[in-house]
Scaffold this motif. Structure first.
Motif, PDB file in Angstrom:
ATOM      1  N   ALA A  58      27.583  38.952  59.296  1.00 23.49           N
ATOM      2  CA  ALA A  58      28.709  38.432  58.523  1.00 23.49           C
ATOM      3  C   ALA A  58      29.000  36.976  58.856  1.00 23.49           C
ATOM      4  N   LYS A  59      28.653  36.559  60.066  1.00 20.83           N
ATOM      5  CA  LYS A  59      28.934  35.190  60.502  1.00 20.83           C
ATOM      6  C   LYS A  59      27.811  34.209  60.175  1.00 20.83           C
ATOM      7  N   GLN A  60      26.715  34.709  59.619  1.00 23.56           N
ATOM      8  CA  GLN A  60      25.600  33.824  59.283  1.00 23.56           C
ATOM      9  C   GLN A  60      25.962  32.920  58.110  1.00 23.56           C
ATOM     10  N   SER A  61      25.413  31.715  58.134  1.00 17.05           N
ATOM     11  CA  SER A  61      25.692  30.744  57.068  1.00 17.05           C
ATOM     12  C   SER A  61      25.300  31.288  55.700  1.00 17.05           C
ATOM     13  N   LEU A  62      24.189  32.010  55.637  1.00 16.69           N
ATOM     14  CA  LEU A  62      23.721  32.553  54.358  1.00 16.69           C
ATOM     15  C   LEU A  62      24.749  33.516  53.775  1.00 16.69           C
ATOM     16  N   THR A  63      25.309  34.384  54.621  1.00 19.68           N
ATOM     17  CA  THR A  63      26.312  35.337  54.144  1.00 19.68           C
ATOM     18  C   THR A  63      27.546  34.611  53.640  1.00 19.68           C
ATOM     19  N   LYS A  64      28.008  33.626  54.394  1.00 24.59           N
ATOM     20  CA  LYS A  64      29.193  32.869  53.991  1.00 24.59           C
ATOM     21  C   LYS A  64      28.964  32.171  52.647  1.00 24.59           C
ATOM     22  N   SER A  65      27.785  31.592  52.495  1.00 26.68           N
ATOM     23  CA  SER A  65      27.512  30.886  51.235  1.00 26.68           C
ATOM     24  C   SER A  65      27.388  31.870  50.078  1.00 26.68           C
ATOM     25  N   LYS A  66      26.835  33.064  50.322  1.00 30.51           N
ATOM     26  CA  LYS A  66      26.743  34.068  49.254  1.00 30.51           C
ATOM     27  C   LYS A  66      28.125  34.511  48.778  1.00 30.51           C
ATOM     28  N   LEU A  67      29.060  34.656  49.719  1.00 32.44           N
ATOM     29  CA  LEU A  67      30.411  35.046  49.330  1.00 32.44           C
ATOM     30  C   LEU A  67      31.094  33.920  48.546  1.00 32.44           C
ATOM     31  N   ARG A  68      30.892  32.683  48.978  1.00 32.50           N
ATOM     32  CA  ARG A  68      31.450  31.552  48.220  1.00 32.50           C
ATOM     33  C   ARG A  68      30.852  31.503  46.816  1.00 32.50           C
ATOM     34  N   GLU A  69      29.537  31.745  46.712  1.00 33.33           N
ATOM     35  CA  GLU A  69      28.876  31.744  45.402  1.00 33.33           C
ATOM     36  C   GLU A  69      29.408  32.870  44.519  1.00 33.33           C
ATOM     37  N   ALA A  70      29.641  34.038  45.115  1.00 32.49           N
ATOM     38  CA  ALA A  70      30.184  35.160  44.340  1.00 32.49           C
ATOM     39  C   ALA A  70      31.574  34.827  43.813  1.00 32.49           C
ATOM     40  N   THR A  71      32.387  34.178  44.638  1.00 31.65           N
ATOM     41  CA  THR A  71      33.728  33.798  44.213  1.00 31.65           C
ATOM     42  C   THR A  71      33.669  32.776  43.084  1.00 31.65           C
ATOM     43  N   GLU A  72      32.745  31.837  43.185  1.00 30.95           N
ATOM     44  CA  GLU A  72      32.584  30.851  42.119  1.00 30.95           C
ATOM     45  C   GLU A  72      32.053  31.514  40.848  1.00 30.95           C
ATOM     46  N   GLN A  73      31.161  32.482  40.999  1.00 33.40           N
ATOM     47  CA  GLN A  73      30.663  33.211  39.829  1.00 33.40           C
ATOM     48  C   GLN A  73      31.804  33.966  39.153  1.00 33.40           C
ATOM     49  N   ALA A  74      32.680  34.571  39.960  1.00 28.09           N
ATOM     50  CA  ALA A  74      33.835  35.272  39.396  1.00 28.09           C
ATOM     51  C   ALA A  74      34.690  34.315  38.576  1.00 28.09           C
ATOM     52  N   ARG A  75      34.916  33.122  39.114  1.00 28.03           N
ATOM     53  CA  ARG A  75      35.699  32.118  38.389  1.00 28.03           C
ATOM     54  C   ARG A  75      35.016  31.760  37.070  1.00 28.03           C
ATOM     55  N   THR A  76      33.701  31.569  37.108  1.00 28.65           N
ATOM     56  CA  THR A  76      32.931  31.215  35.921  1.00 28.65           C
ATOM     57  C   THR A  76      32.999  32.315  34.860  1.00 28.65           C
ATOM     58  N   LEU A  77      33.025  33.562  35.316  1.00 24.86           N
ATOM     59  CA  LEU A  77      33.099  34.699  34.395  1.00 24.86           C
ATOM     60  C   LEU A  77      34.482  34.866  33.784  1.00 24.86           C
ATOM     61  N   GLY A  78      35.454  34.127  34.289  1.00 28.83           N
ATOM     62  CA  GLY A  78      36.811  34.250  33.785  1.00 28.83           C
ATOM     63  C   GLY A  78      37.623  35.316  34.482  1.00 28.83           C
ATOM     64  N   ILE A  79      37.162  35.746  35.662  1.00 31.92           N
ATOM     65  CA  ILE A  79      37.896  36.749  36.422  1.00 31.92           C
ATOM     66  C   ILE A  79      39.110  36.085  37.072  1.00 31.92           C
ATOM     67  N   PHE A  80      40.277  36.687  36.884  1.00 30.07           N
ATOM     68  CA  PHE A  80      41.521  36.128  37.404  1.00 30.07           C
ATOM     69  C   PHE A  80      42.275  37.110  38.281  1.00 30.07           C
ATOM     70  N   GLY A  81      41.753  38.333  38.401  1.00 31.75           N
ATOM     71  CA  GLY A  81      42.404  39.358  39.209  1.00 31.75           C
ATOM     72  C   GLY A  81      41.414  40.446  39.567  1.00 31.75           C
ATOM     73  N   ALA A  82      41.870  41.344  40.428  1.00 35.61           N
ATOM     74  CA  ALA A  82      40.997  42.420  40.889  1.00 35.61           C
ATOM     75  C   ALA A  82      41.766  43.747  40.846  1.00 35.61           C
ATOM     76  N   PRO A  83      41.040  44.820  40.514  1.00 36.49           N
ATOM     77  CA  PRO A  83      39.608  44.852  40.235  1.00 36.49           C
ATOM     78  C   PRO A  83      39.313  44.393  38.808  1.00 36.49           C
ATOM     79  N   SER A  84      38.119  43.887  38.629  1.00 34.90           N
ATOM     80  CA  SER A  84      37.601  43.573  37.301  1.00 34.90           C
ATOM     81  C   SER A  84      36.247  44.247  37.160  1.00 34.90           C
ATOM     82  N   PHE A  85      35.897  44.580  35.941  1.00 33.32           N
ATOM     83  CA  PHE A  85      34.637  45.284  35.674  1.00 33.32           C
ATOM     84  C   PHE A  85      33.875  44.529  34.607  1.00 33.32           C
ATOM     85  N   LEU A  86      32.591  44.359  34.831  1.00 32.82           N
ATOM     86  CA  LEU A  86      31.743  43.671  33.868  1.00 32.82           C
ATOM     87  C   LEU A  86      30.677  44.634  33.375  1.00 32.82           C
TER      88      LEU A  86
END
Length: 196
Positions: free
Chosen positions: A146-174
């Motif tokens: 969980a502390k590896q740089s790759l994991t941290k960057s993957k979570l940041r990328e997932a959050t940015e992908q959520a923003r791009t998809l128009g997700i504004f709350g949780a849970p959301s389903f695609l």
């Protein structure tokens, strides 16, 4: 067809969906994809410095009563945690590191159950250690991942992908290109996945 569940560990209503989704998909041909992300950056991008349930106390009071009703309806334990929103960053990083593991769904359910079923602080490493032990895995290994740089960057990328998809709350389903928001739309998302 694939159904993606986008969830945040601090989210009350994500507890309901994460606890129910695999059972609802049993016997179907729908592939479930877990998508942990962080709502904090998305809220901040919309000018909010915390949960809308904190900003609007009337909405917050409704949410807690609604959680009591929903948990009773679904047969889930419910204890209002002493801190809200909880810091779910470590849990989200562990989940991100473990997405390809067969126990990742168990981990998600157990983290939510600890928080909203028992009132535990999921930012406490001891709580997450117990959850990992209950998943029959070695906690130290997964804390390290969980502390590896790759994991941290993957979570940041997932959050940015959520923003791009128009997700504004949780849970959301695609489902395909169709986005659903809220636990009360889980069955609608499943119904669409059945016909696509």
């Amino acid at each position: 067809m694939k159904l993606e569940i986008w969830f945040e560990f601090a989210s009350t209503y994500s507890y309901l969906s994460v606890s129910r989704i695999e059972e609802l998909l049993n016997g179907t041909q729908i592939d479930l994809a877990w998508r942990p992300f962080l709502l904090g950056p998305i809220f901040r991008g919309r000018g909010l410095d915390t949960s809308p349930f904190i900003i609007d106390s009337i909405k917050g009071a409704y949410m807690w009563r609604d959680m009591e009703r929903c948990c009773k309806k679904y047969g889930l334990p419910f204890v209002r945690p002493p801190i809200f929103p909880m810091n779910g960053l470590s849990a989200a990083r562990i989940m991100t590191a473990a997405l390809s593991e067969t126990w990742s769904g168990d981990f998600a359910r157990l983290v939510f159950a600890a928080q909203f079923g028992c009132g535990a602080d999921i930012s406490d490493e001891a709580v997450l250690r117990r959850v990992l032990e209950d998943c029959d895995v070695t906690p130290d290994e997964w804390f390290a991942k969980a502390k590896q740089s790759l994991t941290k960057s993957k979570l940041r990328e997932a959050t940015e992908q959520a923003r791009t998809l128009g997700i504004f709350g949780a849970p959301s389903f695609l489902v395909g290109d169709e986005l659903f928001w809220g636990d009360d739309r889980l069955e609608d998302a499943i119904a669409l996945a059945h016909v696509l």
